[in-house]
Design a protein around this motif. Structure first.
Motif, short mmCIF file in Angstrom:
data_model
loop_
_atom_site.label_atom_id
_atom_site.label_comp_id
_atom_site.label_asym_id
_atom_site.label_seq_id
_atom_site.Cartn_x
_atom_site.Cartn_y
_atom_site.Cartn_z
N HIS A 10 0.81 -1.20 0.00
CA HIS A 10 0.00 0.00 0.00
C HIS A 10 0.85 1.26 0.00
O HIS A 10 0.45 2.28 -0.55
N SER A 11 2.01 1.24 0.64
CA SER A 11 2.81 2.46 0.75
C SER A 11 4.29 2.12 0.81
O SER A 11 4.67 1.01 1.19
N THR A 13 7.81 3.97 2.27
CA THR A 13 8.41 5.05 3.05
C THR A 13 9.92 5.03 2.84
O THR A 13 10.53 3.96 2.85
N ALA A 31 4.54 -3.21 7.90
CA ALA A 31 5.48 -2.90 6.83
C ALA A 31 6.72 -3.77 6.95
O ALA A 31 7.05 -4.29 8.02
N GLY A 53 3.22 -2.66 3.38
CA GLY A 53 4.01 -1.47 3.10
C GLY A 53 5.48 -1.81 3.11
O GLY A 53 5.89 -2.88 3.60
#
Length: 292
Positions: A10-11, A13, A31, A53
């Protein structure tokens, strides 16, 4: 018929420091940290892993180099195999440099990292027997700027695991200033996954020999009795060479300790017997090169 692609991360970083990376993992426990991604992304591409993530470590410059600290080398977990294979690093820790150069084709060496090799803990990880023979320690970064140290062998054996939001920040390796050798056998020509590997490190200050065997078990194996026996035969104050018979006996000792005979009247299967012979040859050659 309708097909649906597996759910992707989803993401992503991209922290700039080790503590920022830990904070990102604390904020998103599902994550997964990723550095070189040589193992992680292979699992994602095969559909075996779909992380919620990713926390990319490529911008954390503090773990991409090394420095000296109290007779040790403090190696950043983000060091790539390609960087560790260079001559300046080889002069520092020869066996680890040799393992890095043998880690695979250039694209793997350029991306794969020391910390990833440890965290993945694949039995065929080339750096693992070297770190075990060197008795290296890990510096673990945790939430709130916390740091703790554990022997690398404890993590590989499952005796001490990474906690939530913890990352391998550094690897502390003693600088022995003595011969070190890493050898491995593969199932095909050229760079490839090890079928067996051996690291031998001399420790003249302690008049000791350290040996670790990789790829044949879930974690590197240390034949401690064989280490003590061969160390007792070496003339540490004079010529350190050993007779061929002693080198052969050391190889057989190591192989028998790491690939033991089955109980009772059973015989080793041909494949296992071949593996034992491979370990014996690698151990004999590694010690011979170290002593020469």
């Amino acid at each position: 018929m309708t097909t649906h692609a597996p759910q992707a991360a989803h993401s992503v970083t991209l922290p700039a420091s080790l503590d920022e990376a830990v904070a990102a993992l604390s904020a998103m426990p599902a994550a997964v940290p990723v550095a070189g991604g040589t193992d992680l992304m292979a699992a994602v591409n095969r559909g075996r892993l779909r992380p919620a993530g990713l926390v990319g470590l490529g911008r954390v410059n503090e773990i991409r180099g090394w420095r000296y600290q109290d007779g040790h080398a403090l190696l950043g977990a983000g060091l790539t195999h390609a960087r560790m294979g260079r001559p300046d690093f080889a002069a520092l820790i020869p066996a680890l440099a040799a393992a890095a150069r043998a880690a695979g084709p250039p694209q793997i060496r350029n991306a794969g990292t020391l910390g990833g090799n440890i965290a993945t803990a694949a039995p065929t990880g080339d750096s693992l027997p070297v770190l075990a023979a060197l008795e290296a320690e890990l510096v673990i970064a945790g939430p709130g700027g916390a740091r703790r140290e554990i022997p690398v062998s404890h993590l590989l054996a499952g005796r001490d695991l990474l906690g939530p939001a913890e990352l391998i920040g550094y690897v502390r390796v003693p600088l022995l200033h003595a011969p070190q050798v890493f050898l491995k056998a593969t199932g095909r020509t050229g760079p490839g996954r090890a079928t067996a590997s051996v690291a031998v490190v001399l420790d003249p200050a302690r008049r000791g020999v350290r040996c670790a065997v990789g790829a044949i078990a879930p974690m590197p194996l240390r034949p401690l009795e064989a280490e003590r026996w061969i160390a007792s035969l070496i003339d540490w104050d004079g010529h350190r060479g050993l007779a061929p018979e002693a080198l052969n006996a050391f190889g057989e000792y190591v192989a028998a300790a790491c690939v033991p005979d089955p109980p009772g009247e059973e015989q080793l299967p041909p494949g296992v017997l071949h593996l034992r012979r491979t370990v014996a040859v690698l151990a004999r050659r590694a010690l011979g090169r170290a002593l020469s």
